[in-house]
Design a protein around this motif. Structure first.
Motif, PDB file in Angstrom:
ATOM      1  N   ASN A   1     -20.557  18.321 -27.761  1.00  0.00           N
ATOM      2  CA  ASN A   1     -20.365  19.218 -26.628  1.00  0.00           C
ATOM      3  C   ASN A   1     -21.427  20.305 -26.644  1.00  0.00           C
ATOM      4  OD1 ASN A   1     -17.821  18.107 -25.561  1.00  0.00           O
ATOM      5  ND2 ASN A   1     -17.024  18.742 -27.568  1.00  0.00           N
ATOM      6  N   ILE A   2     -21.973  20.624 -25.473  1.00  0.00           N
ATOM      7  CA  ILE A   2     -22.999  21.649 -25.338  1.00  0.00           C
ATOM      8  C   ILE A   2     -22.444  22.788 -24.495  1.00  0.00           C
ATOM      9  CG2 ILE A   2     -25.320  22.180 -24.495  1.00  0.00           C
ATOM     10  CD1 ILE A   2     -26.014  19.250 -24.872  1.00  0.00           C
ATOM     11  N   LYS A   3     -22.498  23.999 -25.020  1.00  0.00           N
ATOM     12  CA  LYS A   3     -21.993  25.156 -24.291  1.00  0.00           C
ATOM     13  C   LYS A   3     -22.959  26.315 -24.477  1.00  0.00           C
ATOM     14  CE  LYS A   3     -17.924  28.146 -23.890  1.00  0.00           C
ATOM     15  NZ  LYS A   3     -16.569  28.448 -24.435  1.00  0.00           N
ATOM     16  N   GLY A   4     -23.470  26.835 -23.351  1.00  0.00           N
ATOM     17  CA  GLY A   4     -24.398  27.942 -23.443  1.00  0.00           C
ATOM     18  C   GLY A   4     -24.491  28.711 -22.147  1.00  0.00           C
ATOM     19  N   THR A   5     -25.312  29.745 -22.126  1.00  0.00           N
ATOM     20  CA  THR A   5     -25.451  30.612 -20.954  1.00  0.00           C
ATOM     21  C   THR A   5     -26.458  30.066 -19.962  1.00  0.00           C
ATOM     22  OG1 THR A   5     -27.115  31.915 -22.125  1.00  0.00           O
ATOM     23  CG2 THR A   5     -24.817  32.646 -22.286  1.00  0.00           C
TER      24      THR A   5
END
Length: 581
Positions: free
Chosen positions: A522-526
């Motif tokens: 999973n990729i989570k960023g701004t």
């Protein structure tokens, strides 16, 4: 046959059953029965008239001769066996042998495989070492020797080599000439023939027992003639030395030395050295007061060869001789941390760097270091291996072990070049310096043909923490080598890969989870993702997508370490390490 009795044999006919050679150390043994041949010509007359058999083939018919021998033509030798039969060994100072009278059977002669004979002694001594005086005519022989004790037990010595009577080492006497039973001719020779000294170390337990005799069996099937002429011994010390010394639990800095315990001993002393020179009675021990039959030695240096001797301390100032047989061992190399470099410039030509190794699977592929200045642009030492059309090459060179951390990326670089013909090689890494452990293939160079050296550069990321070895495998085929070729390597380097400041900042603003993972990342960023790439440890892209994915399916990837590169819509990117489990 019985020509004359020399005065030198008087000591054998006195009430004493043996003549002392060195009252403190060595004594001779009188063989009272078991000899089956007279092999020494003596007195006046033909060689055949004072002997019964030949040392070598009867067709040649050669025998030893005494200095008092005069053949049928009146000729005498310029050298020969001492008329007294007393031989002072040239191999061991202070050791002598007393041969049996030349006027009767004076040798045990064994011709065929499994021929044997028993020799009985006129005394029953306790010995720490037995010495056999023997030689072989018409080639060398292998013998099995059984030392018999008065309590009915024995000690067997197998595969004892007895050299041919011409040209061998370890001789007690040489240059004694020979005479022919066939032609009666005398051959004078300053170097040959020879009688050899064969040492037999008696175990510590058996040094307490009395020897009654020996049995000798010729075990080799060669057409040679094994001839035994006598025995002497080293007197057993009242304080018995240990034996059966072994070494276990080797580390780069320590080793455990063990030995057979000796009854009645209060303590043991140990001497260790990097020299092979044995200690003497006045040598200062390196360890004393050892109350058990083992000692863990510490403070050793890595990759160093040691020799260890042990002796008993029986108390009251009484100590044994140092053990007759030493224990030899080499401490293993210690692994190193990255950065690791090897440019071979401090390595002596014709050798390999300390703590590196080679594995030659097919014949002929031996690695070595040499100066390659002027070849393929090199200007100093390289490590190389030659290939030929005799067979397909299959040979490995391994670096020292390097401590690597799971999930950490390392940059691996090296220079390489071929010479004279195209070459094939691959690079890999694994947790042991052996081909079966080189399961992580970094790159395969199937056809190398460069004018100047090239540089290989790769990123590797181990999946488990441990000690790893980098391996270079040259596998050039015989056809490809064109008769002769060389593969060279230099400037091997392994360093920890680091991200730039901007990459670190980007990584901190992006979460990649779970890690390790078995199916999805999973990729989570701004920032908005525009694409991803997944690379294996060799730098090969194994998965890519130009879509704005927040969840990546990695279930089809094999287990191992990978690098995830995430590209954002604003043109920035970040790199993340992950483990597929």
């Amino acid at each position: 046959m019985n020509k004359k009795i020399t005065v030198g044999f008087f000591c054998l006919m006195t009430a004493s059953l043996f003549c002392k050679i060195n009252a403190q150390t060595y004594q001779t043994l009188n063989v009272t029965s078991g000899y089956n041949a007279d092999l020494v010509a003596n007195g006046s007359g033909t060689a055949s008239s004072s002997t019964t058999q030949s040392v070598d083939s009867p067709t040649n018919g050669y025998v030893f001769m005494s200095t008092d021998f005069m053949n049928g033509a009146g000729a005498m030798p310029t050298s020969g066996l001492p008329s007294s039969g007393l031989i002072n060994s040239a191999n061991t100072t202070g050791l002598s042998f007393q041969m049996a009278p030349y006027t009767s059977n004076n040798s045990l002669r064994l011709v065929n495989a499994n021929d044997s004979g028993a020799l009985n002694f006129g005394s029953t001594p306790k010995a720490s070492k037995l010495f056999m005086l023997a030689t072989t005519g018409s080639g060398s022989s292998i013998a099995s020797i059984v030392v018999n004790f008065t309590d009915g037990s024995n000690q067997t010595f197998t595969n004892q080599s007895v050299k041919d009577w011409y040209g061998g080492t370890g001789f007690a006497i040489k240059g004694i000439g020979r005479a022919s039973r066939v032609t009666d001719a005398i051959e004078n020779n300053a170097n040959d023939p020879r009688l050899y000294e064969i040492a037999l170390s008696i175990s510590s337990a058996n040094q307490l027992k009395s020897i009654s005799g020996v049995s000798v069996t010729k075990t080799s099937s060669t057409a040679s003639f094994l001839c035994v002429f006598g025995f002497s011994y080293q007197v057993a010390n009242t304080c018995i030395a240990p034996d059966s010394i072994t070494v276990t639990n080797l580390t780069p800095n320590s080793a455990t030395v063990s030995w057979t315990a000796v009854s009645g001993v209060s303590s043991y002393e140990l001497y260790r050295s990097t020299s092979t020179v044995a200690p003497v009675s006045s040598t200062t021990p390196t360890d004393t007061g050892i109350t058990t039959a083992s000692k863990n030695i510490t403070g050793l240096s890595p990759a160093t060869s040691y020799n260890v001797w042990v002796r008993s301390n029986c108390g009251g100032g009484s100590v044994s001789d140092w053990s007759l047989v030493k224990a030899s061992f080499t401490t293993p190399c210690t692994s190193v941390n990255a950065p690791y470099t090897e440019n071979f410039n401090s390595t002596t030509s014709g050798t390999l760097p300390m703590c590196t190794s080679q594995q030659v699977i097919n014949p002929g592929g031996n690695w070595s270091v040499d100066d390659a200045t002027g070849l393929a642009g090199f200007s100093s030492n390289v490590v190389y291996v030659a290939t030929t059309n005799a067979n397909d090459a299959n040979t490995w060179f391994y670096t020292n072990g390097v401590n690597l951390q799971a999930g950490t990326s390392y940059t691996f670089t090296f220079d390489y070049a071929n010479y004279a013909s195209p070459q094939s090689f691959k690079v890999a890494y694994g947790m042991s310096p052996i081909n079966t452990s080189m399961t992580n293939v970094i790159n395969d160079y199937a056809n190398v043909n460069v004018t100047n050296y090239a540089t290989g550069s790769f990123t590797i990321t181990p999946s488990a923490t441990g000690v790893y070895y980098l391996g270079f495998n040259v596998y050039t085929t015989a056809a490809m080598s064109g008769g002769f070729g060389i593969m060279m390597f230099d400037n091997i380097s392994l360093t920890t890969s680091t991200l730039s400041t901007s990459e670190n900042l980007l990584s901190e603003n992006l979460q990649v989870y779970p890690n390790p993972t078995s199916d999805y990342l999973n990729i989570k960023g701004t920032k908005k993702v525009s694409g991803i790439k997944v690379l294996d440890v060799s730098g090969r892209v194994v998965l890519s997508s130009n879509k704005a994915e927040q969840k990546i399916d990695v279930s089809q990837l094999v287990k191992g370490a990978y690098i995830l590169t995430v590209k954002n819509t604003d043109g920035t990117s970040s790199t993340h390490k992950f483990i597929k489990k």
